[in-house]
Scaffold this motif. Sequence first.
Motif, mmCIF file in Angstrom:
data_model
loop_
_atom_site.group_PDB
_atom_site.id
_atom_site.type_symbol
_atom_site.label_atom_id
_atom_site.label_comp_id
_atom_site.label_asym_id
_atom_site.label_seq_id
_atom_site.Cartn_x
_atom_site.Cartn_y
_atom_site.Cartn_z
ATOM 1 N N LEU A 25 0.803 -0.989 -0.100
ATOM 2 C CA LEU A 25 -0.051 0.085 -0.194
ATOM 3 C C LEU A 25 1.012 1.354 -0.050
ATOM 4 C CD1 LEU A 25 -2.675 -1.184 2.508
ATOM 5 C CD2 LEU A 25 -2.866 -0.860 -0.068
ATOM 6 N N VAL A 26 1.822 1.293 0.643
ATOM 7 C CA VAL A 26 2.785 2.525 0.777
ATOM 8 C C VAL A 26 3.451 2.653 -0.642
ATOM 9 C CG1 VAL A 26 5.200 3.246 1.576
ATOM 10 C CG2 VAL A 26 3.580 2.244 3.233
ATOM 11 N N ILE A 27 3.796 1.572 -1.245
ATOM 12 C CA ILE A 27 4.521 1.558 -2.487
ATOM 13 C C ILE A 27 3.474 2.134 -3.682
ATOM 14 C CG2 ILE A 27 5.538 0.290 -4.759
ATOM 15 C CD1 ILE A 27 6.497 -1.666 -2.339
ATOM 16 N N TRP A 28 2.311 1.507 -3.576
ATOM 17 C CA TRP A 28 1.277 2.056 -4.468
ATOM 18 C C TRP A 28 0.827 3.673 -4.274
ATOM 19 C CZ3 TRP A 28 -3.846 3.690 -3.691
ATOM 20 C CH2 TRP A 28 -4.627 3.652 -4.982
ATOM 21 N N ALA A 29 0.767 4.181 -2.975
ATOM 22 C CA ALA A 29 0.411 5.480 -2.571
ATOM 23 C C ALA A 29 1.574 6.302 -3.122
ATOM 24 C CB ALA A 29 0.127 5.623 -1.383
ATOM 25 N N VAL A 30 2.647 5.787 -2.939
ATOM 26 C CA VAL A 30 4.102 6.771 -3.459
ATOM 27 C C VAL A 30 3.940 6.784 -4.955
ATOM 28 C CG1 VAL A 30 6.479 6.872 -3.716
ATOM 29 C CG2 VAL A 30 5.615 6.374 -1.557
ATOM 30 N N TRP A 31 3.780 5.807 -5.534
ATOM 31 C CA TRP A 31 3.792 5.578 -7.085
ATOM 32 C C TRP A 31 2.474 6.663 -7.582
ATOM 33 C CZ3 TRP A 31 3.775 0.363 -10.237
ATOM 34 C CH2 TRP A 31 3.902 0.549 -11.320
ATOM 35 N N ARG A 32 1.394 6.352 -6.870
ATOM 36 C CA ARG A 32 0.199 7.155 -7.401
ATOM 37 C C ARG A 32 0.486 8.771 -7.387
ATOM 38 N NH1 ARG A 32 -5.991 6.627 -5.424
ATOM 39 N NH2 ARG A 32 -6.999 7.890 -7.044
ATOM 40 N N ALA A 33 1.018 8.966 -6.083
ATOM 41 C CA ALA A 33 1.467 10.603 -5.875
ATOM 42 C C ALA A 33 2.547 11.001 -6.825
ATOM 43 C CB ALA A 33 1.984 10.516 -4.461
ATOM 44 N N LEU A 34 3.372 10.262 -7.065
ATOM 45 C CA LEU A 34 4.725 10.630 -7.853
ATOM 46 C C LEU A 34 4.286 10.782 -9.512
ATOM 47 C CD1 LEU A 34 7.775 9.176 -6.080
ATOM 48 C CD2 LEU A 34 7.002 11.509 -5.848
ATOM 49 N N ARG A 35 3.552 9.853 -9.786
ATOM 50 C CA ARG A 35 3.402 9.689 -11.234
ATOM 51 C C ARG A 35 1.954 9.562 -11.602
ATOM 52 N NH1 ARG A 35 7.139 5.048 -14.092
ATOM 53 N NH2 ARG A 35 6.405 6.576 -15.566
ATOM 54 N N GLY A 36 1.081 9.163 -10.783
ATOM 55 C CA GLY A 36 -0.447 9.245 -10.971
ATOM 56 C C GLY A 36 -0.770 8.114 -11.985
#
Length: 298
Positions: A51-62
Motif C-alpha cells: 500500500l505504501v509503494i502504491w500510494a507513493v507511485w500514485r502520488a509521484l506519477r499518477g
Amino acid sequence: MSSHHDHQKGLLITAIGGLTLTVDIPLIRLADGSPWTIMMLRTGTTLIAALVIWAVWRALRGNAPQLIPGWSGLVVALCYGLTGVTFVTAVYHTSTADLVFILAFNTVFAALLSWLFLREKPRLGTVIAMLAMILGVLIIVGGSVGTGHLFGDFMALCSALFVAIAITISRASGKDMGFTALVGVILPLAVALFMVSGEGLHVNQPWWIIFNGSVIMPISFFCLANGPKYISGPEVAMFYLLETVLAPVWVWLIFAETPSRNSLIGGTILIVTLVAHSLWQLHEGRRRRVALAVSHPA
C-alpha cells in the motif's frame, strides 16, 4: 540496440526477483514461531509495504495500476490469498525440498487450465513434460506416506493449483494484476488475526519475518511481475526455478535438513523437465520469429 538493452534489463530484474524469493522459506523458519503468528506478521507487513509503494507511485506519477481490477482481479486476489494460507501451512507440515519441488507443479496445472478454459491446446513436447512432472510429484508424495508429511505435500499441491488459477485468469483478462497478488494477503491476514486473537503471539525472532514481509516479498513479487514486459515467458520461468533449486540448499546449510531419497529423485525429475521444456520453448520461439522474418522481410 534498444531491444537488446530491454532484454538485458529484463534478465537483470527477473534474476533479482528470483534470487530474492529463494530466502522466503529460510526466513520463515528462522523467525521460529507458530504458523498463525508467522502468517499474520508476514502478510501484514507485505500488505503495508504494498500500500505504501502504491500510494507513493500514485502520488509521484499518477498512473499506478488498480489494486484489484474488477471481478477478475477479485478472484485473482482470492487465489493468491488462499495460496498464502496453504503455503505457510505447508512450510510447517512438510520438508522444504518437498514444498518447493511440488510448487513447481503449478506449470502443469497452468497448462491444463489453459487447455480447458482458454482453448490453448498444449503441444506434444508440453504433454510429455507434464507427464514427466506428474511422475516426479507422485514419487515425492509416495515417499511421504507414513512420514507425517502427506498433509503438507497436499497443502503444497493446493498452493500450486491456486497460483495456476490466478495466472490463467490474469492472462485471460489481460488486466494489470501487478499489485493484486500483494493485496490478496488480506485473506490470510484476516484468518491469522482471528487465530492469533485466541492463542496469542508466539514468535522468538520476529524481525526475520518482518524483514521478509516488508522487504523480501515486495521486491520478489514486483521484479518477477515486471520480467514478462522485457523477456519471454520461458525465460521468466527459468528464474522461478531458482527457488526450487536454492531454497533447499539454504535450509540444508542453516538447519541441516537433508532431503529424502524420494524427494531428491522426484525433484530432479521436475527440475530437469522444467529446464528442458523451457529451453525447448525458447528454441521454438526463436525458430518461429526467424520464419516470420523470412516470410515478411522488412
